[in-house]
Design a protein around this motif. Structure first.
Motif, PDB file in Angstrom:
ATOM      1  N   UNK A 197      -0.750  -1.812   4.593  1.00 27.89           N
ATOM      2  CA  UNK A 197       0.603  -1.442   4.198  1.00 27.89           C
ATOM      3  C   UNK A 197       1.471  -1.445   5.442  1.00 27.89           C
ATOM      4  N   UNK A 198       2.549  -2.230   5.404  1.00 26.96           N
ATOM      5  CA  UNK A 198       3.448  -2.341   6.556  1.00 26.96           C
ATOM      6  C   UNK A 198       4.882  -2.140   6.081  1.00 26.96           C
ATOM      7  N   UNK A 199       5.526  -1.092   6.575  1.00 27.02           N
ATOM      8  CA  UNK A 199       6.893  -0.747   6.185  1.00 27.02           C
ATOM      9  C   UNK A 199       7.742  -0.695   7.449  1.00 27.02           C
ATOM     10  N   UNK A 200       8.702  -1.618   7.562  1.00 31.26           N
ATOM     11  CA  UNK A 200       9.460  -1.786   8.797  1.00 31.26           C
ATOM     12  C   UNK A 200      10.964  -1.787   8.494  1.00 31.26           C
ATOM     13  N   UNK A 201      11.711  -1.002   9.245  1.00 31.57           N
ATOM     14  CA  UNK A 201      13.176  -1.005   9.188  1.00 31.57           C
ATOM     15  C   UNK A 201      13.712  -0.774   7.773  1.00 31.57           C
ATOM     16  N   UNK A 202      13.247   0.306   7.179  1.00 27.72           N
ATOM     17  CA  UNK A 202      13.743   0.726   5.861  1.00 27.72           C
ATOM     18  C   UNK A 202      14.550   2.001   6.077  1.00 27.72           C
ATOM     19  N   UNK A 203      15.820   1.815   6.406  1.00 28.34           N
ATOM     20  CA  UNK A 203      16.648   2.925   6.865  1.00 28.34           C
ATOM     21  C   UNK A 203      16.873   4.033   5.861  1.00 28.34           C
ATOM     22  N   UNK A 204      16.780   3.737   4.567  1.00 22.80           N
ATOM     23  CA  UNK A 204      17.011   4.757   3.534  1.00 22.80           C
ATOM     24  C   UNK A 204      15.718   5.248   2.889  1.00 22.80           C
ATOM     25  N   UNK A 205      14.581   4.812   3.390  1.00 20.32           N
ATOM     26  CA  UNK A 205      13.308   5.214   2.783  1.00 20.32           C
ATOM     27  C   UNK A 205      13.084   6.716   2.956  1.00 20.32           C
ATOM     28  N   UNK A 206      12.938   7.414   1.819  1.00 17.38           N
ATOM     29  CA  UNK A 206      12.705   8.857   1.842  1.00 17.38           C
ATOM     30  C   UNK A 206      11.262   9.210   1.526  1.00 17.38           C
ATOM     31  N   UNK A 207      10.614   8.360   0.713  1.00 19.68           N
ATOM     32  CA  UNK A 207       9.234   8.625   0.314  1.00 19.68           C
ATOM     33  C   UNK A 207       8.472   7.306   0.229  1.00 19.68           C
ATOM     34  N   UNK A 208       7.280   7.278   0.786  1.00 21.30           N
ATOM     35  CA  UNK A 208       6.405   6.135   0.540  1.00 21.30           C
ATOM     36  C   UNK A 208       5.865   6.248  -0.884  1.00 21.30           C
ATOM     37  N   UNK A 209       5.429   7.437  -1.231  1.00 22.56           N
ATOM     38  CA  UNK A 209       5.046   7.747  -2.607  1.00 22.56           C
ATOM     39  C   UNK A 209       6.089   8.724  -3.157  1.00 22.56           C
ATOM     40  N   UNK A 210       6.632   8.430  -4.316  1.00 24.92           N
ATOM     41  CA  UNK A 210       7.700   9.272  -4.854  1.00 24.92           C
ATOM     42  C   UNK A 210       7.206  10.670  -5.218  1.00 24.92           C
ATOM     43  N   UNK A 211       5.917  10.793  -5.479  1.00 15.19           N
ATOM     44  CA  UNK A 211       5.290  12.087  -5.711  1.00 15.19           C
ATOM     45  C   UNK A 211       3.803  11.939  -5.418  1.00 15.19           C
ATOM     46  N   UNK A 212       3.099  13.046  -5.310  1.00 13.21           N
ATOM     47  CA  UNK A 212       1.660  12.988  -5.085  1.00 13.21           C
ATOM     48  C   UNK A 212       0.998  12.358  -6.311  1.00 13.21           C
ATOM     49  N   UNK A 213       0.303  11.222  -6.126  1.00  9.75           N
ATOM     50  CA  UNK A 213      -0.267  10.512  -7.274  1.00  9.75           C
ATOM     51  C   UNK A 213      -1.630  11.024  -7.712  1.00  9.75           C
ATOM     52  N   UNK A 214      -1.981  12.231  -7.314  1.00 10.47           N
ATOM     53  CA  UNK A 214      -3.299  12.766  -7.641  1.00 10.47           C
ATOM     54  C   UNK A 214      -3.554  12.706  -9.150  1.00 10.47           C
ATOM     55  N   UNK A 215      -4.697  12.178  -9.538  1.00 12.14           N
ATOM     56  CA  UNK A 215      -5.056  12.067 -10.937  1.00 12.14           C
ATOM     57  C   UNK A 215      -4.500  10.839 -11.620  1.00 12.14           C
ATOM     58  N   UNK A 216      -3.667  10.081 -10.891  1.00  7.56           N
ATOM     59  CA  UNK A 216      -3.075   8.883 -11.488  1.00  7.56           C
ATOM     60  C   UNK A 216      -3.593   7.628 -10.794  1.00  7.56           C
ATOM     61  N   UNK A 217      -3.506   7.625  -9.465  1.00  9.02           N
ATOM     62  CA  UNK A 217      -3.901   6.438  -8.710  1.00  9.02           C
ATOM     63  C   UNK A 217      -4.251   6.859  -7.288  1.00  9.02           C
ATOM     64  N   UNK A 218      -5.249   6.244  -6.702  1.00  8.05           N
ATOM     65  CA  UNK A 218      -5.621   6.524  -5.319  1.00  8.05           C
ATOM     66  C   UNK A 218      -5.540   5.253  -4.495  1.00  8.05           C
ATOM     67  N   UNK A 219      -5.512   5.426  -3.184  1.00  7.57           N
ATOM     68  CA  UNK A 219      -5.371   4.299  -2.260  1.00  7.57           C
ATOM     69  C   UNK A 219      -6.512   4.345  -1.243  1.00  7.57           C
ATOM     70  N   UNK A 220      -7.722   4.535  -1.753  1.00  2.91           N
ATOM     71  CA  UNK A 220      -8.877   4.808  -0.905  1.00  2.91           C
ATOM     72  C   UNK A 220      -9.323   3.622  -0.073  1.00  2.91           C
TER      73      UNK A 220
END
Length: 448
Positions: A149-172
């Motif tokens: 995952x590469x996130x570069x120069x995203x000046x308005x980025x507030x969240x990589x994940x909009x909420x904790x995805x526990x129980x929905x999806x993992x990124x293991x």
């Protein structure tokens, strides 16, 4: 160009019974510098790049760049199996794009391995989790294939994940994460994501002016949280002026395979402390807890048994690097140490570290205005315990205006520096003598 495919040319591509346009064999697609593009198909003028009529069942690589008119990439609903084999997605230089991975795409892009988003000035979140209302529907993709995952120069980025995805999806399966130039981001990981990163090998966070913590603290959690990164080898934290801690609660950080660590321009990161006040400033909670336990790096309970290279730069608040006592084998494999641009640091190698850093080969100290000595010898009381031959092969001391002694006293009978091959000293205006007699006599391998 306003479209890639004009409707009048549909005889050149396969059209199925539902009038869907299928690119059955296309594996790689790159769209660049199409500033006036309104959509992939000319029949649609919704500023959505891929209309629901377009099908890419075997597409593996997608790169889209410099399309200022686009506001969305995906429609609300895709045809089954479209983009299902996509492994590499690069999105860069979009002015008006507001959404990258809406919740409906988390299920579709189940084979996505590499995601790069660069210079998209309107993006506020990457993984849109909160719109997933049917947990049962998405639970079968709990183990995503995402590797990098590469996130570069995203000046308005507030969240990589909009909420904790526990129980929905993992990124293991994430192995490499790089985040840079995201000036509105305050934290990187929700807690459940951080806890699942058992395969993470590289983590780099640069130039994020508002980041205060790496992992967002769970509300109401007061117990000690364990963050274990058993495969992490490289950790870089650079120019994070608001970073206060890894996690603003009680926690234990374990990185047994960490090989390279770089920290610079993280002046609010109180790595070390000797009183309750410094801890309160670190965690922001004001709890009366063990000082060391809430520190990020180099506390008595932090162990880096495989660290080989350490760079720490531009952290004016730091006065000390090491605690009085370290756990056995912590830093024992360190070979390269660079310390530069510290205003208040007064001590580099206290006596307790001379034996610990038994494999240190290359030492560079640059622009540390308060350093008066490098190797602090005088506090060593147990000669038998610390008698050793230093592994140091190169020594570089630059712009240390207050340096009075390289060795605080002659280390004869305590430690020798016979392996030194290269020594460079300049800009040390207070230094009168370089070598004690016993050190000079032992420099049989010195070349320059």
């Amino acid at each position: 160009m306003s479209a890639i495919v004009a409707i009048e040319r549909e005889e050149e591509i396969e059209v199925n019974s539902d009038d869907n346009i299928m690119f059955a064999n296309l594996q790689s697609l790159r769209l660049r510098n199409l500033l006036k593009l309104k959509g992939f198909l000319s029949v649609v003028d919704s500023l959505v790049l891929f209309n629901g009529k377009v099908v890419f069942p075997n597409l593996e690589e997608l790169e889209i760049k410099c399309m200022d008119s686009m506001k969305m990439i995906w429609p609300d609903q895709l045809i089954l199996d479209s983009f299902c084999k996509l492994e590499n997605l690069t999105v860069s230089n979009f002015t008006n794009l507001t959404n990258i991975l809406p919740s409906n795409m988390l299920r579709t892009l189940q084979n996505l391995k590499h995601l790069k988003i660069d210079s998209c000035g309107s993006i506020e979140e990457v993984f849109d989790i909160q719109r997933t209302n049917n947990v049962e529907e998405t639970h079968d993709i709990a183990a995503t294939e995402l590797r990098s995952l590469k996130l570069i120069n995203l000046g308005k980025l507030k969240h990589v994940w909009s909420m904790d995805p526990q129980g929905i999806i993992t990124f293991a399966k994430l192995r490499k994460i790089e985040i840079g130039g995201c000036s509105s981001l305050k934290s990187v990981f929700p807690t459940s994501v951080a806890k699942a990163l058992m395969q993470l090998e590289e983590l780099e966070i640069n130039d994020c002016a508002m980041v205060e913590e790496i992992v967002a603290k769970e509300e109401g959690i007061e117990t000690t949280t364990l963050f274990e990164f058993p495969q992490l080898k490289t950790l870089i934290l650079r120019n994070l002026p608001e970073l206060k801690s890894f996690y603003q609660g009680k926690h234990i950080l374990e990185c047994p395979l960490l090989n390279y660590l770089h920290i610079s321009k993280c002046d609010k990161l109180k790595i070390f402390g000797s009183n309750k006040e410094s801890v309160e400033e670190t965690n922001g909670l004001g709890h009366d807890v063990d000082v060391i336990q809430d520190l990020f790096f180099f506390g008595e309970k932090v162990v880096f048994p495989n660290l080989e290279e350490l760079e720490i730069k531009c952290m004016d608040s730091m006065k000390m690097i090491w605690p009085d006592q370290l756990i056995l084998d912590s830093f024992c494999k360190l070979e390269n140490l660079t310390v530069s641009n510290f205003t208040n640091l007064t001590n580099i190698l206290p006596p307790n570290m001379l034996r610990t850093l038994q494999n240190l080969k290359h030492l560079k100290i640059d622009s540390c205005g308060s350093i008066e000595e490098v190797f602090e010898i005088q506090r060593i009381n147990n000669v038998e315990e610390t008698h050793d031959i230093a592994a140091t092969e190169s020594l570089k001391l630059i712009n240390l205006g207050k340096l009075k002694h390289v060795w605080s006293m002659d280390p004869q009978g305590i430690i020798t520096f016979a392996k030194l091959r290269k020594i460079e000293i300049r800009g040390c205006s207070s230094l009168k003598i370089i070598f004690p007699t016993s050190v000079a006599k032992a420099l049989c391998n010195l070349r320059s």
